[in-house]
Design a protein around this motif. Structure first.
Motif, short mmCIF file in Angstrom:
data_model
loop_
_atom_site.label_atom_id
_atom_site.label_comp_id
_atom_site.label_asym_id
_atom_site.label_seq_id
_atom_site.Cartn_x
_atom_site.Cartn_y
_atom_site.Cartn_z
N LYS A 150 -10.82 -0.16 4.30
CA LYS A 150 -11.13 0.45 5.59
C LYS A 150 -10.92 1.97 5.53
O LYS A 150 -11.47 2.70 6.33
CB LYS A 150 -10.23 -0.13 6.68
N ALA A 151 -10.08 2.39 4.60
CA ALA A 151 -9.80 3.82 4.49
C ALA A 151 -10.57 4.44 3.33
O ALA A 151 -10.18 5.45 2.78
CB ALA A 151 -8.30 4.04 4.30
N GLY A 163 -3.36 6.95 4.29
CA GLY A 163 -3.17 8.28 4.87
C GLY A 163 -1.79 8.82 4.58
O GLY A 163 -1.62 9.99 4.22
N LYS A 196 -1.76 -1.55 3.03
CA LYS A 196 -2.72 -1.55 4.13
C LYS A 196 -3.47 -0.23 4.18
O LYS A 196 -3.03 0.76 3.60
CB LYS A 196 -1.98 -1.72 5.46
N ALA A 197 -4.54 -0.25 4.94
CA ALA A 197 -5.35 0.97 5.09
C ALA A 197 -4.49 2.10 5.65
O ALA A 197 -4.63 3.25 5.28
CB ALA A 197 -6.53 0.70 6.00
N MET A 198 -3.57 1.73 6.55
CA MET A 198 -2.75 2.76 7.19
C MET A 198 -1.85 3.46 6.18
O MET A 198 -1.44 4.59 6.39
CB MET A 198 -1.91 2.17 8.32
N ALA A 208 -12.46 11.04 -0.22
CA ALA A 208 -12.24 12.47 -0.03
C ALA A 208 -11.12 12.98 -0.92
O ALA A 208 -11.13 14.12 -1.36
CB ALA A 208 -11.93 12.75 1.44
N LYS A 232 -13.15 6.11 3.12
CA LYS A 232 -13.60 7.48 3.32
C LYS A 232 -12.51 8.47 2.89
O LYS A 232 -12.77 9.46 2.22
CB LYS A 232 -13.93 7.72 4.80
N GLN A 233 -11.30 8.15 3.33
CA GLN A 233 -10.17 9.03 2.99
C GLN A 233 -9.93 9.02 1.48
O GLN A 233 -9.65 10.05 0.88
CB GLN A 233 -8.91 8.55 3.69
#
Lengths: 1049, 430
Positions: B276-277, B253, B248-250, B283, B279-280
């Motif tokens: 969904k993530a 991180g 998952k996107a979570m 980066a 951007k992270q």
């Protein structure tokens, strides 16, 4: 106990974890610094609101300054200056509170490890930053404490996160405090099993049996052991080290303890091992009430659970007897100095947090204390109060915009901000307006407090407690008074000045309305929203009613018939009786026709059935004739229109002249493409279709053109007309209002006129016309000549004949049609010569109405539709009243006798001047009402002046007011002010301007009152109506603001 | 057995590949074909010559030795053998039941007779990284292998191709899973630090008399280390990389947090939801392997509004470097179970044809660090090519022949199964 410890196989991570977290954050911040967006200007916002609840105070008319998502300063409006580039958000009339902090949630998901002691687990690891939190944001919750789990004895430590914003910055507190669950939930935890006894191998020895902590004493014993070892500080066991670290950090331990025994156990542990407690989910607090004072050193705070809102729980009788409501303890705890936070009973109830907490006000909590329990206190308990929970310096700009002060029922979340960004905004209900004022006049002398909710064009509700969508626009007028829009019962508004010419009952006044009459604008500035239109004219004239909105809306045309009742009673009675008689006869003929038609249809249906059964083939022919009949009728109707419209109206004098010219012209042999009747159309989209039609009656003499021009149903004499036979250019002009309207153009080869007409604000518009009846002089053998030779007196009839001619030719065979025409002619003659043959009129009408009877199984003959008599149908049906203009005492009585008594009509008297002479003159009559004005004070002979409205009021006549004005219509309210100063009660005056006119006219009138379902015509006054100091602040017509005083905008 | 791979495995692998083809082999040539070399050059009517398992020459006028077997490539295309970056197919079992097994290697579990390899050859995939499945915590070591061969030893290209770490809990909650994962990593880190300290100390006072210390050093000496420690050491020192699966996107991180905390060399295998993530991910500058389903509809749980999610578009817009993996939907339908289909899908949503072909050949080769051997048709590289009946990435183009190490390992003419599938021909029952 050592055995217990070793069985807890999963060990905690130690220092690296916290260290890692710091690194991570540093890494993330490094990232954000590197990103180019930082180079942009700081985002600066100023928010103005009615109230700002900062968390420790309430600032009235406050302002808040936010830079880059951080609160910089909060104070009263104007207290400090901000950079001029800051974006201003005006939330006037709304209330800003800090974003709510949910004191405890399971947003991190459930944690069902195989061990019951897992202090190393962090709830933050289970939080999904990508999950949709819109429901909570909508409820104003901007941050939440995330619990590590609720079904294990020591499930781990919690965290606090923001519920929106950039993923990177959302962690408010990564690790808030260690949690212990002493409630029964941890004693029968799901998914912890005894392992099955199976084959044992060397490399996979059977795991030791897991502990079964199945009782509160056992739980406490385990915990005591752990804390003891942690305190000793010499253990290397991961579990113990994790607990040790948590305690060393100084954070309180969160203990979920519901019953008295559990709470006692928790307090015992805390005292024994010297840590502070946050008690959660407490219910059995009763025995501790007396000890609350001493809790200060042990209990850092209490999280109370709010009952599920709107739920019927059926508590036990004991519970009711003991009145164990959480709010009871809330007050006592606060008094003892113990912070209290309130949480929703479950995650499902989170969106109702505000309501849930509001219930605690029953326990005597103030709104501020209650708000603190869902904002600053939960933040403080999670050690996040430096960042969220309050609106003061350096805190994250997490706030909620409410429609009203918090905990007032009906206060809605309008908008939610997280770190200065709007993350939720209520959907605006554009069509609903809530108008707020101090008082609302609802009619019948009653003022109530509260709001008027307007949806679309009507009022949806009035009062203090009215439902309105959350996103409704709110206009708050403070101390103002809202009254219904005023009605002027007689005005010449909308004609752009005094109306020239005269009107008959066939005239549709509404068709002559000027949309852009400046007088309308002026009148509504004074609160007049509805006006009755009247014109000078014959003995009976129509009265129309319209709304003065930007788009003029005609409510009824006619809404009444106005009769002139002259001062000479004898002739007045005679003429009015005659009018009413013919009207009645006409009405009756139609009633009869309708009755006969209904009978005929029943019979015909029966006959058709028989026929159909016998001879199915016969049907089509029947149908044919039927449709022909209908056509015939329609044609006859059309033909009847024009002449009849004109007959009752007195022929304008110039017409006579026309005819002379026509005669003269006859002698000229030159071709005449002009003389005759012209039908045409103005090609202008902004003119309603029905008004685009024009009719011209033109006559050519040499190259001069004279005649009339009919449009907007008015016939105007043309002037300065000329026709150039060479170039075929035709030009003339008409006078409309005060303006000269030039019309010019050319005739094409076929004789069609194409040109332009100057239509004032609408500009130059194309006009096309063709000659439908050629009246030019032709060779002697022409059919037309005959007509032309006829005497002038018969002109109307002639004209009619001319027009009928083509029809005659077409329908020569249609005998009934011919007959019809005969009848028409008869009727015509009669109506023309009405004055002479008054007695016969009735007979003739009767004859006409009797005719259909003679025909059997033939459709009843439809009476001719006579536009001039049409309004009488409504009059006699009681749908519209008669407005009788009279002054003289005898006439007054005679008029009442005739209209009210003889014809049983609802009658409105206008003028009634001589009532001042004998106030009780009309006492014996029912159905009477009055219109006062334009002069309210009447002086008769040498008597002192009589205040007419006051007289009407005392004689208990319903009455309205009229201005009889055009541009002066707006002065009506101030004229009434004078009547009030001389003794009229202001409520009577107000009723006369609002509800009475509607009652007097018809039940169908939807104006005059402020009530659910009525037209939204509102006048907002700065103070009590008719006071000198009172000004009109705003006027709404049909739900639209049409006027707002400058300072109100 | 494991030890074999612990010292300079890539060297061994190269030897193995070299050995397997060193058996005297006739040169092989494909002539008159359109050769898409993958280096940016497309040679019309070109010839590619293989010798000793390597590409000897490629070009328009390459002389074909008389001895060479010649395949006439008229109207045919030649492309480099495709490279698949992530698959747990081809294993006898995709995961060990135990969740913390960084020391196991897929090499021990690969079954060369697994139908996966046959399908891979049929579909033009010549190189694949097999890694443990996603249902694990630290699931073992991956390996890059060729899809042709009888014995695994012949097939391995790189045996140190990453250690699989999954962010998805096999059972229990994410927070507990993470706590365990962190514990495993930090334990290893502690050990490593202790070891280094001890080593330093040992270097300093080399002749210390303390018997106890001596014992400790003995325990910590490389030779006496457990397989687990060795594997974890390789991970923490960057000798082996982490293949981190984010469901998952979570998870993204958290994965990034681990990578930072433990200074891991890593690549991400991202599930659908992870877009969904993006951007992270962007980066972090880490390379990612996309979910097999590249285009799908996502329903907003609140508004019920459906949105078309196009993964290649999202990731390329964010500037993320990505490669494809394929689904395992079976080989009978056209879909994401073909590498070429993934490339064609990406092309449909904006990739150029050149990029699309590279995305299944040279790009994954580079991603897997085997671009020295495979991924393009260049002299000196492994003789892994695919002969196509028409232009690549077209629906009606068939793989005619797949050549690995200069051997024809797949021939459509001899593909009885495919013929049966296409013609409905009954199995020969003699």
């Amino acid at each position: 106990m050592t055995a217990v410890r070793t069985k807890l196989s999963s060990a905690t991570m130690t220092g690296n974890m916290a260290f890692g977290a710091v690194l991570f954050l540093a890494f993330l911040s490094a990232l954000s610094v590197a990103s180019p967006c930082v180079a942009q200007m700081a985002k600066q916002d100023v928010y103005y609101a009615k109230e700002i609840w900062t968390g420790d105070k309430v600032i009235q008319d406050g302002m808040m300054y936010v830079v880059d998502g951080q609160v910089i300063r909060v104070g009263s409006r104007g207290e400090f200056n901000v950079v001029p580039t800051a974006k201003i958000h005006d939330m006037s009339g709304k209330v800003i509170i800090p974003g709510l902090v949910a004191a405890q949630t399971n947003l991190g998901g459930s944690q069902n490890e195989n061990e019951t002691l897992t202090p190393q687990i962090q709830a933050i690891d289970g939080f999904d930053f990508f999950a949709d939190q819109s429901k909570l944001l909508k409820a104003g919750i901007t941050s939440a404490q995330i619990s590590p789990g609720s079904q294990r004895l020591m499930p781990g430590s919690g965290a606090v996160v923001q519920l929106a914003g950039d993923v990177i910055d959302r962690i408010v507190s990564e690790k808030d405090s260690l949690r212990i669950v002493l409630t029964s939930a941890s004693r029968q935890p799901p998914r912890i099993y005894e392992p099955a006894v199976g084959p044992v191998s060397e490399d996979r020895p059977l795991e030791t049996t897991r502990p079964q902590v199945a009782s509160l004493p056992a739980s406490l014993a385990v915990l005591r052991q752990i804390f003891k070892q942690a305190k000793a500080g010499d253990s290397t066991d991961d579990l113990i080290v994790a607990v040790q670290k948590s305690l060393a950090a100084g954070a309180p331990v969160r203990v979920s303890a519901t019953t008295t025994a559990e709470i006692r156990g928790a307090i015992g542990l805390a005292k024994e091992f010297g840590f502070k407690l946050i008690l959660e989910n407490c219910v059995g607090l009763e025995p501790f009430v007396s000890q609350f004072d001493k809790w200060d050193s042990v209990v850092a705070g209490v999280v109370l659970v709010a009952p599920s809102p709107g739920k019927i729980t059926n508590p036990s009788v004991d519970a009711i007897r003991q009145q164990v409501n959480p709010w009871k303890y809330a007050r006592q705890l606060l008094d003892a100095g113990i912070p209290v936070a309130i949480r929703a009973s479950s995650d499902t109830d989170l969106p109702q947090t505000v309501f849930s907490a509001g219930q605690f006000m029953q326990g005597g909590l103030t709104a501020q204390e209650t708000l603190a329990a869902i904002t600053s206190t939960p933040a403080k308990l999670s050690n996040a109060d430096a960042q969220v929970g309050m609106l003061s310096e350096k805190r994250r700009a997490d706030f909620v915009v409410l429609s009203d002060s918090p905990f007032r029922l009906g206060a809605q979340v309008m908008e939610t901000y997280v770190s200065g960004e709007s993350v939720y905004k209520v959907e605006e209900a554009r069509d609903t307006i809530v108008v707020r004022a101090d008082k609302v006049y609802v009619g019948d002398g009653k003022f109530i407090e509260g709001n008027v909710v307007v949806k679309g064009t009507t009022v949806r509700g009035v009062g203090d407690q009215v439902s309105a969508p959350a996103g409704a626009q709110v206009r708050d007028f403070g101390d103002a008074v809202i009254v219904p829009g005023f009605v002027d019962m007689g005005a010449g508004l909308g004609f752009g000045g005094p109306i020239s010419g005269s009107a008959s009952l066939a005239t549709k006044l509404s068709e002559q309305l000027f949309m852009d009459d400046p007088a309308i604008k002026y009148a509504r500035q004074q609160g007049i929203t509805t006006a009755l239109l009247r014109v000078n004219g014959g003995a009976a004239t129509p009265v129309a009613a319209f709304k003065l909105g930007d788009d003029v809306r005609v409510i009824g045309d006619p809404v009444a018939i106005r009769f002139k009742f002259g001062d000479a009673p004898a002739s007045a009675i005679a003429s009015n009786d005659r009018l009413l008689k013919s009207g009645k006869a006409y009405t009756d003929s139609w009633i009869k026709y309708k009755k006969d038609l209904a009978e005929y249809e029943v019979k015909k249906a029966a006959a058709d059935k028989k026929k159909a059964a016998a001879k199915p083939a016969a049907k089509p022919t029947d149908k044919k004739t039927d449709s022909k009949d209908v056509k015939k009728d329609e044609k006859a109707k059309e033909k009847a229109k024009t002449p009849e419209k004109k007959t009752p109206v007195k022929k304008p004098v110039p017409k006579e002249g026309d005819k002379d010219e026509v005669k003269e012209k006859k002698k000229k042999p030159l071709p005449d493409p002009i003389t005759g009747t012209w039908d045409g159309e103005i090609d202008q989209e902004r003119v309603p279709a029905q008004f685009r039609k024009v009719k011209m009656e033109l006559a050519l003499t040499k190259d001069e053109v004279t005649g009339t021009f009919t449009f907007f149903t008015r016939t105007i004499e043309i002037g300065g007309g000329s026709f150039n036979r060479e170039t075929k250019e035709l030009q003339f002009s008409i006078t409309r209002g005060e303006n000269e309207v030039p019309i010019k153009g050319k005739l094409d080869d076929k004789g069609t006129f194409e040109g332009t007409i100057e239509l004032g604000p609408l500009g130059e518009s194309p006009i096309v016309a063709t000659r439908t009846v050629d009246k030019s002089e032709k060779p002697a053998d022409d059919e037309e000549e005959e007509d032309g030779d006829k005497p002038e007196k018969d002109k109307p009839v002639d004209k009619e004949k001319e027009k009928e001619k083509p029809g005659d030719k077409d329908e020569k065979k249609d005998k009934p049609a011919d007959k019809d025409k005969e009848d028409k002619k008869d009727a015509k003659k009669e109506s023309v010569k009405k004055d002479d043959k008054k007695a016969e009129a009735k007979k003739d009408d009767k004859k006409e109405s009797e005719k259909p009877k003679t025909e059997e199984l033939k459709p009843p003959k439809k009476p001719r539709e006579n536009k001039a008599l049409e309004p009488y149908k409504a009059l006699f049906a009681g749908e519209i009243p008669a407005i009788v203009e009279t002054n003289n005492l005898y006439s007054l009585k005679a008029a009442a006798e005739l209209f009210s008594k003889k014809y049983k009509l609802r009658t409105i008297m206008v003028g009634a001047r001589d009532l001042a002479r004998e106030p009780e003159a009309l006492k014996e009559f029912d159905n009477l009402s009055m219109i006062a004005g334009p002069a309210f004070s009447v002086t008769i002979d040498k008597n002192p002046p009589t205040n007419m409205p006051q007289l009407f009021a005392t004689e208990q006549f319903p009455f309205g007011f009229q201005s009889n004005g055009t541009t002066g219509a707006g002065q009506l309210p101030s004229a009434i002010q004078f009547a009030i100063s001389s003794g009229l009660s202001s409520i009577d005056a107000l009723n006369g301007l609002t509800q009475n006119p509607a009652n007097m006219l018809s039940k169908k009138m939807n104006f005059g009152r402020i009530a659910s379902g009525k037209d939204a015509d509102l006048v907002v006054l700065s103070g009590p109506p008719f006071e000198f100091s009172t000004k009109v602040l705003a006027v709404m017509i049909d739900g639209k603001w049409v006027y707002e005083r400058e300072e109100q905008k | 057995m494991l030890q074999r791979f612990s010292f300079s495995i890539s060297f061994v692998a190269v030897c193995l590949v070299a050995c397997s083809i060193s058996v005297a082999q006739k040169p092989l040539a494909i002539t008159n074909a359109t050769i898409v070399t993958g280096t940016g050059e497309t040679i019309e009517k070109g010839t590619v010559l293989f010798r000793d398992g390597k590409i000897q020459a490629v070009g328009a006028d390459v002389k074909v030795p008389v001895a060479a077997r010649v395949i006439d490539g008229t109207d045919h295309y030649v492309i480099p053998g495709m490279v698949e970056s992530h698959s747990s197919a081809g294993l006898s079992q995709s995961n060990e039941t135990n969740q913390n097994v960084p020391y196991v290697t897929v090499i021990d579990g690969i079954d060369p007779m697994n139908p996966y390899f046959r399908d891979a050859r049929r579909n033009g995939v010549t190189t694949v990284r097999i890694s443990p499945g996603n249902s694990t915590m630290i699931g073992g070591q991956a390996a890059v292998i060729k899809t042709g061969g009888q014995f695994i030893d012949e097939m391995v290209v790189d045996g140190v191709a990453g250690i699989k770490i999954s962010m998805r809990p096999v059972s229990g909650s994410r927070m507990a899973h993470l706590a365990k994962l962190r514990k495993a990593l930090s334990d290893a880190k502690d050990k490593l630090e202790d070891e280094e300290k001890a080593k330093d100390k040992k270097d300093k006072d080399a002749k210390a008399d303390d018997a106890k210390k001596g014992d400790k050093n003995k325990v910590a000496s490389p030779k006496a280390k457990s397989e687990l420690d060795k594997a974890m050491n390789a991970l923490l020192t960057g000798k082996n990389s982490a293949i981190i699966y984010c469901e998952k996107a979570m998870d993204v991180g958290q994965a990034l947090r681990l990578i930072k905390d433990f200074d891991l060399k890593a690549s991400l295998v991202v599930g659908r939801d992870c877009h969904k993530a993006v951007k992270q991910i962007a980066a972090s500058k880490l390379p990612v392997i996309l979910d097999p389903t590249l285009v799908y509809w996502e329903e907003d749980p609140r508004t019920r509004e459906e949105r078309k999610i196009i993964l290649p578009e999202i990731y390329s817009e964010a500037g993320v470097k990505f490669v494809f993996q394929i689904g395992r939907a079976g080989s009978s339908t056209v879909g994401n179970n073909y590498m070429w289909y993934q490339a064609a899908t990406a092309m449909k949503y904006g990739m150029t044809e050149k990029e699309a072909i590279a995305s299944v050949t040279s790009l994954p080769a580079k991603f897997l660090n085997v671009d020295k051997f495979v991924g393009t048709i260049e002299a000196g590289k492994d003789a892994d090519v695919v002969l196509l009946s028409g232009a690549p990435l077209k629906l009606n183009t068939w793989v005619e022949k797949t050549i690995i190490g200069g051997e024809v390992v797949y021939n459509k003419e001899d593909d009885v199964q495919l013929r049966r599938l296409l013609t409905g021909e009954e199995e020969d029952t003699k």
